[in-house]
Design an enzyme around this catalytic site. Structure first.
Site, PDB file in Angstrom:
ATOM      1  N   GLU A 269       0.835  -1.194  -0.011  1.00 39.40           N
ATOM      2  CA  GLU A 269      -0.055   0.021  -0.100  1.00 39.40           C
ATOM      3  C   GLU A 269       0.956   1.221   0.154  1.00 39.40           C
ATOM      4  OE1 GLU A 269      -2.913   0.216  -0.594  1.00 39.40           O
ATOM      5  OE2 GLU A 269      -3.993  -1.489   0.080  1.00 39.40           O
ATOM      6  N   ARG A 273       1.075   3.966  -3.324  1.00 38.07           N
ATOM      7  CA  ARG A 273       0.398   5.379  -2.999  1.00 38.07           C
ATOM      8  C   ARG A 273       1.517   6.121  -2.671  1.00 38.07           C
ATOM      9  NH1 ARG A 273      -5.400   4.342  -0.488  1.00 38.07           N
ATOM     10  NH2 ARG A 273      -5.636   2.030  -0.663  1.00 38.07           N
ATOM     11  N   ASP A 401      -5.574  -9.574  -8.241  1.00 40.67           N
ATOM     12  CA  ASP A 401      -5.682  -8.565  -9.438  1.00 40.67           C
ATOM     13  C   ASP A 401      -4.396  -8.081 -10.061  1.00 40.67           C
ATOM     14  OD1 ASP A 401      -5.134  -7.210  -7.080  1.00 40.67           O
ATOM     15  OD2 ASP A 401      -6.738  -5.745  -7.098  1.00 40.67           O
ATOM     16  N   GLU A 537     -11.577   1.344 -10.641  1.00 39.70           N
ATOM     17  CA  GLU A 537     -11.050   0.634 -11.860  1.00 39.70           C
ATOM     18  C   GLU A 537     -12.064   0.691 -13.335  1.00 39.70           C
ATOM     19  OE1 GLU A 537     -11.781  -0.093  -8.559  1.00 39.70           O
ATOM     20  OE2 GLU A 537      -9.418  -0.696  -8.113  1.00 39.70           O
TER      21      GLU A 537
HETATM   22  C1  DMJ Z   1      -6.072   1.140  -5.446  1.00 44.45           C
HETATM   23  O1  DMJ Z   1      -5.334   1.163  -4.053  1.00 44.45           O
HETATM   24  C2  DMJ Z   1      -4.906   0.360  -6.373  1.00 44.45           C
HETATM   25  O2  DMJ Z   1      -5.909   0.507  -7.650  1.00 44.45           O
HETATM   26  C3  DMJ Z   1      -4.943  -1.130  -6.075  1.00 44.45           C
HETATM   27  O3  DMJ Z   1      -4.310  -1.610  -7.053  1.00 44.45           O
HETATM   28  C4  DMJ Z   1      -6.361  -1.598  -5.948  1.00 44.45           C
HETATM   29  N1  DMJ Z   1      -7.350  -0.932  -4.990  1.00 44.45           N
HETATM   30  C5  DMJ Z   1      -7.131   0.433  -4.865  1.00 44.45           C
HETATM   31  C6  DMJ Z   1      -8.423   1.201  -5.717  1.00 44.45           C
HETATM   32  O4  DMJ Z   1      -9.450   0.467  -5.645  1.00 44.45           O
END
Ligand code: DMJ
Length: 636
Positions: A269, A273, A401, A537
């Site tokens: 995370e 970010r 994902d 997304e």
């Molecule tokens: C984001 O922090 C990123 O896109 C991550 O890959 C998946 N989740 C969140 C947004 O939904």
């Protein structure tokens, strides 16, 4: 003794470059020769020895100073080592100043080159320049001027104000000036800018410098304690051309951001970010502040990789460097350990320090070698053993994902040279087709389901999976098979329908697709899955689909989604909040939380969806990390 004192004559030495044109010199050499002959052989040997010793010392000192290295015995070998500490400090300061000045000079030269390149491009497009005499203003624009009092090696440049000169070289297309007052925005882009400014204002008033903003209670909370909303949003402000917001963020990063926190953080995370945000801000502005902070963060995250298998632990304490598995279980998430590669590689490239890239390359190569189900991976992996938990679910949603996303994007980032990444990605798409791709009833919406426990199919799809149409389209754009684009087109439609079919026109977090023939509705939403977290997304995929097809329907869908966000998630005088129930337009219920990805991703992709400027974020120059932070593509 003809000229000078006897002592001078005795010390005069002929080094072998005879020049008889000068009579005085010739006589001098004769007298030296006579003196030499009068010496005993012992005296001659002593002189020869002393000269030899002197010569060797000079050669040693000169070569040590040039190389600038410390001898293996750790003794002094730099000139500064012979000085006392005050002199040394002074010398080092001078050295630093000099390097700084040379850097500034280099920057000015680079800008001049870019300007020149641009002018050449414009000339090529517009034909030969007119003979009109240049005005004073023209000349000013023509070239970045060095100040008149600059002397060689002694630059006297005025200090740069933050926000000046914000240009980045986008390859042959030249620099992009994000804060150009002449930039044009459509009405829809202006509305999206306003949404960003509105959320920023609320955050600034009630949560400035804190990770998370709660717009209902007008309070804040910490996750990592690093001003996450700011660092995650800087590049959106830049891309949108919002200079005031950008400057506020830059000032905070410069003066207040520190990673020296006694805090456990999640490697994935904070990487996507904060590290991603800082790297991106650095690339868009060339401002070293961002690079230095990114490096500090990268250094504090490296201890995660000291596991028996080199697969990183999920968490690390930023101050102590203590790394460990998550509190709630023994394993790291597969998507987390494989979704840090774009950022760590980029950090290595800009700092010329290979440690970061090496650490993540080892992980990618390790995961590449693990057994998979037709390219599909379980969502848990153990940092001690390095093995997948074979009984874990296979999904393109949470925890799975972005493993797939980064296979493709790493291949693109590294100039399409790492074939094993592309091959793993291609195999995974085949795995989707074999095991996960199904159509719903009655409308035949294509979707990607899950394999629970790695075996039994479930028609469940997280909203998170909606990154996949964009990723498939990006792969197709980069030369991968046409059927990827066909799947992308159908999945994009499904993701749009996840919004469109809800009474609020906002998607739930999770849907189940009806498989029963004769069913009346394609989508089933369970009460606990009906929330919306302002996720990006779907609009991310709409951005890619529009870029590659120019099909206007993607803009229409995106606009409808934007309006629904405005209608149901906006809180007057405060900002935006996640909601509890997308099926209840009368009472959607606020969750009192603004996720930083709404500013970092959702609004950014919406803004880019409505951009007609082909030079803004060209997708052959930039690759977006999973948090929508653009990073440069390197041709290896
Ligand atoms: C984001 O922090 C990123 O896109 C991550 O890959 C998946 N989740 C969140 C947004 O939904």
């Amino acid at each position: 003794m003809i000229e000078g004192t006897p002592r001078q004559n005795q010390l005069s030495i002929n080094l072998g470059f005879d020049d008889y044109s000068n009579g005085k010199d010739y006589k001098k050499r004769q007298s030296v020769f006579r003196v030499w002959k009068r010496l005993s052989s012992l005296q001659r040997s002593v002189i020869c020895f002393v000269l030899l010793l002197g010569g060797i010392s000079i050669i040693y000192i000169v070569s040590s100073v040039r190389k600038g290295h410390r001898g293996s015995y750790g003794g002094p070998s730099e000139l500064s080592d012979f000085l006392d500490s005050k002199e040394r400090q002074k010398m080092e300061q001078e050295k630093r100043d000099y390097i700084q000045k040379m850097k500034q000079r280099h920057a000015v030269e680079q800008v001049n080159q870019i300007v020149k390149k641009n002018q050449e491009n414009i000339r090529r497009k517009k034909g030969p320049p007119s003979r009109k005499k240049a005005t004073k203003e023209d000349k000013g624009l023509d070239k970045v001027q060095l100040p008149p009092d600059e002397k060689e090696g002694q630059l006297n440049l005025p200090p740069k104000a933050a926000g000046d000169d914000l240009v980045v070289d986008q390859g042959s297309d030249g620099p992009y000036d994000y804060f150009d007052p002449k930039r044009q925005f459509s009405e829809k882009q202006k509305a999206i800018q306003d949404a960003f400014k509105f959320a920023w204002k609320g955050y600034k008033e009630h949560a400035w410098g804190h990770d998370e903003y709660h717009p209902i209670s007008k309070s804040h909370s910490e996750w990592f304690g690093v001003g996450l909303t700011i660092v995650d949003s800087i590049d959106t402000a830049i891309i949108m051309g919002l200079k005031d917001e950008y400057l506020e963020a830059r000032e905070w990063v410069d003066k207040s951001l520190t990673f020296d926190k006694d805090k456990d953080v999640n490697l994935f995370e904070i990487t996507i970010r904060a590290l991603g945000g800082l790297l991106s801000a650095y690339h868009l502005t060339n401002d070293e502040v961002f690079k230095n902070k990114a490096k500090e963060l990268g250094d504090r995250l490296l201890p995660c990789f000291k596991s028996p298998s080199n697969v990183p632990f999920s968490d690390v304490n930023l101050r102590t460097g203590h790394a460990h598995a998550p509190r709630w279980g023994p394993d790291s998430s597969t998507s987390e350990v494989t979704t840090i590669q774009l950022e760590f590689r980029d950090l290595s490239r800009i700092t010329k320090d290979s440690r970061y890239e090496h650490a993540v390359d080892v992980v990618s190569e390790h995961v590449h070698k693990l057994p998979k189900k037709d390219g599909l991976v379980p969502i848990f992996i153990n940092a001690n053993t390095g093995s997948f938990r074979s009984s874990a679910t296979i999904t393109f949603g949470a925890r799975g994902d972005s493993y797939y996303e980064y296979l493709l994007k790493q291949w693109i980032q590294t100039g399409k040279q790492k074939d094993y990444l592309k091959n793993d990605y291609l195999q995974a798409v085949e795995g989707i087709k074999t095991h996960l791709l199904k159509e719903s009833e009655p409308s035949k919406l294509l979707y990607i389901g899950e394999l629970l426990g790695g075996r039994s199919f479930s028609p469940k799809m997280d909203h998170l999976v909606c990154f996949m149409p964009g990723t498939l389209a990006l792969g197709h754009q980069n030369g991968l098979s046409n059927d990827h684009m066909e799947i992308a087109t159908k999945l994009a439609k499904t993701c749009y329908e996840m919004y469109n079919k809800m009474p609020t026109k906002l998607s739930p977090e999770i849907v189940y697709f009806n498989q029963a023939p004769g069913a009346s509705d394609d989508l089933i939403v369970k009460p606990l899955d009906a929330h919306n977290l302002l996720r990006p997304e779907t609009v991310e995929s709409l951005f890619y689909m529009y870029r590659f097809t120019q099909d206007k329907k993607y803009r229409e869908w995106g606009w409808q989604i934007f309006l629904a966000f405005m209608k149901y998630t906006k809180i007057e005088g405060a900002g935006f909040s996640s909601i509890n129930n997308v099926k209840s337009p009368g009472n959607p219920g606020f969750k009192d939380k603004l996720e930083s990805f709404f500013l970092a991703e959702t609004l950014k992709y919406l803004f880019l969806l409505f951009s007609d400027d082909p030079k803004l974020m060209p997708l052959d120059k930039f690759v977006f990390n999973t948090e929508a932070h653009p990073l440069p593509i390197y041709s290896e």
